[in-house]
Scaffold this motif. Structure first.
Motif, mmCIF file in Angstrom:
data_model
loop_
_atom_site.group_PDB
_atom_site.id
_atom_site.type_symbol
_atom_site.label_atom_id
_atom_site.label_comp_id
_atom_site.label_asym_id
_atom_site.label_seq_id
_atom_site.Cartn_x
_atom_site.Cartn_y
_atom_site.Cartn_z
ATOM 1 N N ILE A 174 0.923 -1.257 0.099
ATOM 2 C CA ILE A 174 0.052 0.021 -0.076
ATOM 3 C C ILE A 174 0.967 1.151 -0.095
ATOM 4 C CG2 ILE A 174 -1.770 1.413 1.275
ATOM 5 C CD1 ILE A 174 -2.474 -1.305 2.626
ATOM 6 N N VAL A 175 0.683 2.143 -0.827
ATOM 7 C CA VAL A 175 1.467 3.252 -0.870
ATOM 8 C C VAL A 175 1.061 4.333 0.121
ATOM 9 C CG1 VAL A 175 2.365 5.169 -2.400
ATOM 10 C CG2 VAL A 175 1.868 3.089 -3.347
ATOM 11 N N VAL A 176 1.680 4.746 0.929
ATOM 12 C CA VAL A 176 1.319 5.718 2.025
ATOM 13 C C VAL A 176 1.843 6.911 1.571
ATOM 14 C CG1 VAL A 176 1.438 6.363 4.348
ATOM 15 C CG2 VAL A 176 1.629 3.890 3.892
ATOM 16 N N THR A 177 3.109 7.071 1.196
ATOM 17 C CA THR A 177 3.358 8.490 0.573
ATOM 18 C C THR A 177 4.580 7.993 -0.421
ATOM 19 O OG1 THR A 177 5.551 8.602 2.107
ATOM 20 C CG2 THR A 177 3.311 9.849 2.619
ATOM 21 N N GLY A 178 4.670 8.999 -1.543
ATOM 22 C CA GLY A 178 5.323 8.586 -2.397
ATOM 23 C C GLY A 178 4.748 8.152 -3.821
ATOM 24 N N ARG A 179 5.508 7.399 -4.590
ATOM 25 C CA ARG A 179 5.047 7.061 -5.886
ATOM 26 C C ARG A 179 5.852 5.791 -6.472
ATOM 27 N NH1 ARG A 179 3.897 11.143 -10.977
ATOM 28 N NH2 ARG A 179 5.987 10.311 -11.817
ATOM 29 N N VAL A 180 5.290 4.749 -7.098
ATOM 30 C CA VAL A 180 5.661 3.616 -7.626
ATOM 31 C C VAL A 180 5.224 3.309 -9.121
ATOM 32 C CG1 VAL A 180 6.040 1.092 -7.190
ATOM 33 C CG2 VAL A 180 5.872 2.600 -5.103
ATOM 34 N N GLU B 67 0.006 5.862 -6.771
ATOM 35 C CA GLU B 67 0.308 6.908 -5.756
ATOM 36 C C GLU B 67 -0.202 6.763 -4.565
ATOM 37 O OE1 GLU B 67 -0.292 10.718 -7.705
ATOM 38 O OE2 GLU B 67 1.553 10.307 -8.817
ATOM 39 N N VAL B 68 -0.218 7.745 -3.661
ATOM 40 C CA VAL B 68 -0.879 7.706 -2.424
ATOM 41 C C VAL B 68 -2.248 6.837 -2.219
ATOM 42 C CG1 VAL B 68 -1.551 9.013 -0.377
ATOM 43 C CG2 VAL B 68 0.614 9.836 -1.687
ATOM 44 N N ASN B 69 -2.284 5.954 -1.262
ATOM 45 C CA ASN B 69 -3.595 5.245 -1.063
ATOM 46 C C ASN B 69 -3.766 4.201 -2.228
ATOM 47 O OD1 ASN B 69 -3.859 6.696 1.156
ATOM 48 N ND2 ASN B 69 -5.769 7.722 0.497
ATOM 49 N N THR B 70 -3.050 3.847 -2.873
ATOM 50 C CA THR B 70 -3.182 2.656 -3.858
ATOM 51 C C THR B 70 -2.269 1.525 -3.634
ATOM 52 O OG1 THR B 70 -1.494 3.503 -5.325
ATOM 53 C CG2 THR B 70 -3.639 4.221 -5.807
ATOM 54 N N VAL B 71 -3.032 0.310 -4.165
ATOM 55 C CA VAL B 71 -2.419 -0.925 -3.602
ATOM 56 C C VAL B 71 -1.778 -1.410 -4.846
ATOM 57 C CG1 VAL B 71 -3.093 -3.337 -3.021
ATOM 58 C CG2 VAL B 71 -4.397 -1.322 -2.104
ATOM 59 N N PHE B 72 -0.763 -2.020 -4.666
ATOM 60 C CA PHE B 72 -0.280 -2.988 -5.875
ATOM 61 C C PHE B 72 0.661 -4.140 -5.411
ATOM 62 C CE2 PHE B 72 3.581 -0.469 -4.486
ATOM 63 C CZ PHE B 72 4.698 -1.187 -4.732
ATOM 64 N N GLY B 73 0.798 -4.785 -6.411
ATOM 65 C CA GLY B 73 1.372 -6.370 -5.841
ATOM 66 C C GLY B 73 0.657 -7.330 -5.356
ATOM 67 N N GLU B 74 -0.693 -6.950 -5.341
ATOM 68 C CA GLU B 74 -1.717 -7.768 -4.861
ATOM 69 C C GLU B 74 -1.946 -9.317 -5.473
ATOM 70 O OE1 GLU B 74 -3.454 -6.413 -8.179
ATOM 71 O OE2 GLU B 74 -2.723 -4.966 -6.748
ATOM 72 N N MET B 75 -1.547 -9.398 -6.783
ATOM 73 C CA MET B 75 -1.749 -10.642 -7.234
ATOM 74 C C MET B 75 -1.193 -12.006 -6.481
ATOM 75 S SD MET B 75 -2.239 -10.102 -11.371
ATOM 76 C CE MET B 75 -0.335 -10.096 -11.546
#
Length: 181
Positions: A84-90, A109-117
């Protein structure tokens, strides 16, 4: 009291993330403005969770900090956690080491989820992830998450909704690409 003692910073962060999502992206002290670069779903997962569920989730969260330019994970690496991105960007994409190129697939960006698969299938990572700013993430590992979903089935339902949304988005992108060829 035990929960608070166990993982105070992550719990606080999660609750702040939830609060900022509920305020619909309005600015909250200590949170940068969310710019909507990506059409990826924000953290609606946390919106409908009870405080009790959030506390439970916080006990299995780890905070990880990535410096700008640092790789979060590599394609083919063992997965097993979401971020979960808390601050920053991936940025997530595909790296070609021969040509030294990077094909970007998505920006988180902030408040998004990645890598969930990999949380569901435990498969190796299907892409590379790079922090394009100094980034604070909360990570949730597969085993504790699965244990928690048995207790709170809602958690997995929300993640499945996020996955479905992304699959739909990917299908639309594929359709667009096919039409332009």
């Amino acid at each position: 009291g035990m929960l608070l003692h166990y993982c105070p910073s992550s719990k606080l962060t999660l609750l702040r993330v939830q609060l900022s999502t509920q305020m619909n992206g309005q600015h909250i002290a200590g949170f940068p403005e969310t710019s909507h670069i990506s059409s990826i779903t924000p953290l609606t997962i946390l919106l409908s969770l009870s405080v009790e569920q959030l506390k439970a989730l916080a006990t299995i969260c780890d905070e990880k900090i990535f410096k700008k330019g640092q790789q979060v994970f590599k394609q083919g690496e063992q997965g097993g956690s979401l971020y979960i991105v808390v601050t920053g960007r991936v940025e997530v994409g595909l790296m070609n080491s021969q040509q030294d190129t990077f094909i970007m697939l998505a920006t988180y960006e902030v408040n998004t989820v990645f890598g969930e698969m990999s949380l569901f299938d435990g498969q190796p990572r299907s892409a590379d992830a790079i922090a394009t700013e100094n980034t604070l993430t909360l990570t949730i590992r597969r085993e504790p998450f699965l244990t928690l979903t048995r207790q709170y089935p809602d958690l997995s339902i929300h993640l499945i909704m996020t996955l479905s949304d992304r699959l739909r988005h990917a299908n639309e992108q594929i359709a667009r690409l096919n039409n332009t060829m």
